[in-house]
Design a protein around this motif. Structure first.
Motif, mmCIF file in Angstrom:
data_model
loop_
_atom_site.group_PDB
_atom_site.id
_atom_site.type_symbol
_atom_site.label_atom_id
_atom_site.label_comp_id
_atom_site.label_asym_id
_atom_site.label_seq_id
_atom_site.Cartn_x
_atom_site.Cartn_y
_atom_site.Cartn_z
ATOM 1 N N ASP A 171 0.848 -1.194 0.000
ATOM 2 C CA ASP A 171 0.000 0.000 0.000
ATOM 3 C C ASP A 171 0.884 1.245 0.000
ATOM 4 N N HIS A 189 0.272 5.023 0.712
ATOM 5 C CA HIS A 189 -0.738 5.935 1.243
ATOM 6 C C HIS A 189 -0.512 7.362 0.752
ATOM 7 N N ASP A 190 -1.601 8.119 0.665
ATOM 8 C CA ASP A 190 -1.564 9.527 0.249
ATOM 9 C C ASP A 190 -0.884 9.718 -1.105
ATOM 10 N N TRP A 191 -1.129 8.781 -2.019
ATOM 11 C CA TRP A 191 -0.554 8.843 -3.359
ATOM 12 C C TRP A 191 -1.407 9.784 -4.202
ATOM 13 N N THR A 229 -4.989 5.774 -1.511
ATOM 14 C CA THR A 229 -4.092 4.644 -1.281
ATOM 15 C C THR A 229 -4.007 3.809 -2.548
ATOM 16 N N ASP A 283 -7.705 3.056 -3.950
ATOM 17 C CA ASP A 283 -8.862 3.004 -3.066
ATOM 18 C C ASP A 283 -9.605 4.342 -3.099
ATOM 19 N N ARG A 303 -2.957 0.392 -4.057
ATOM 20 C CA ARG A 303 -2.811 -0.952 -3.492
ATOM 21 C C ARG A 303 -2.392 -1.913 -4.599
#
Length: 185
Positions: free
Chosen positions: A95, A97-99, A113, A143, A115
């Motif tokens: 994962d 995050h904050d992409w 996120t 996500d 994934r």
């Protein structure tokens, strides 16, 4: 390798296209879950490797049989460094995050996120939890509602799914495939 000169400013080289149906795993049931045979099918097109190596941006998309993007079924984001080293299917439960991601026709990126990888997935969709044991599958998705999602591909017992995050999963067909494209700007 195909080129997309239309989507989000063009310049895309399609480096991966999903297949429909079951992965070609062999052996016992245990071997067919996350088997080397199943994962070996999930690689970048060899002719697209130079585009992967130099990519600054990646496009996840659902495409129809003629190769056109399904309207709104895109996610554009910076190319993850790990994806230059190997296809997202080669990783375990990852994962980011904050992409920053542009989903669909949005003008502004959202922090979401990203994934990717293979492992058990409780909940079965992009928002599900990774699990170290159980029935194995995998996914590549953002996500965020409406972003392209690919799932099930690391199991020889489950057909690939090509859908949008937050919507019911649909089996990949010739009329709806998941693609990864790259460009160097």
């Amino acid at each position: 390798v195909t080129c997309d000169l239309e989507t989000r400013g063009g310049g895309w080289t399609t480096v991966f296209t999903s297949a429909g149906g079951l992965a070609d795993g062999a052996g016992s049931e245990a071997e067919m879950h996350n088997s080397a045979a199943s994962l070996a099918q999930r690689t970048y097109d060899a002719a697209g490797l130079p585009a992967v190596a130099s990519a600054a941006t990646v496009l996840l998309a659902l495409r129809n049989a003629s190769g056109h993007v399904v309207p709104g079924a895109t996610a554009v984001m910076p190319m993850p460094a790990a994806w230059r080293a190997g296809h997202p299917a080669t990783y375990t439960a990852s994962d980011l995050h904050d992409w920053p991601v542009l989903v669909g026709d949005a003008a502004q990126a959202v922090a979401a996120t990203l994934r990717f990888g293979s492992a058990g997935v409780v909940g079965g969709d992009c928002g599900g939890m990774w699990e170290a044991s159980g029935v194995y599958g995998g996914m590549i998705c953002v996500d965020h509602p409406g972003s392209p999602a690919w799932g099930g591909w690391s199991s020889a017992l489950q057909a690939d799914t090509c859908s949008l995050a937050g919507e019911a999963s649909a089996v990949c067909t010739e009329d709806q495939v998941f693609t990864i494209s790259a460009r160097n700007f």
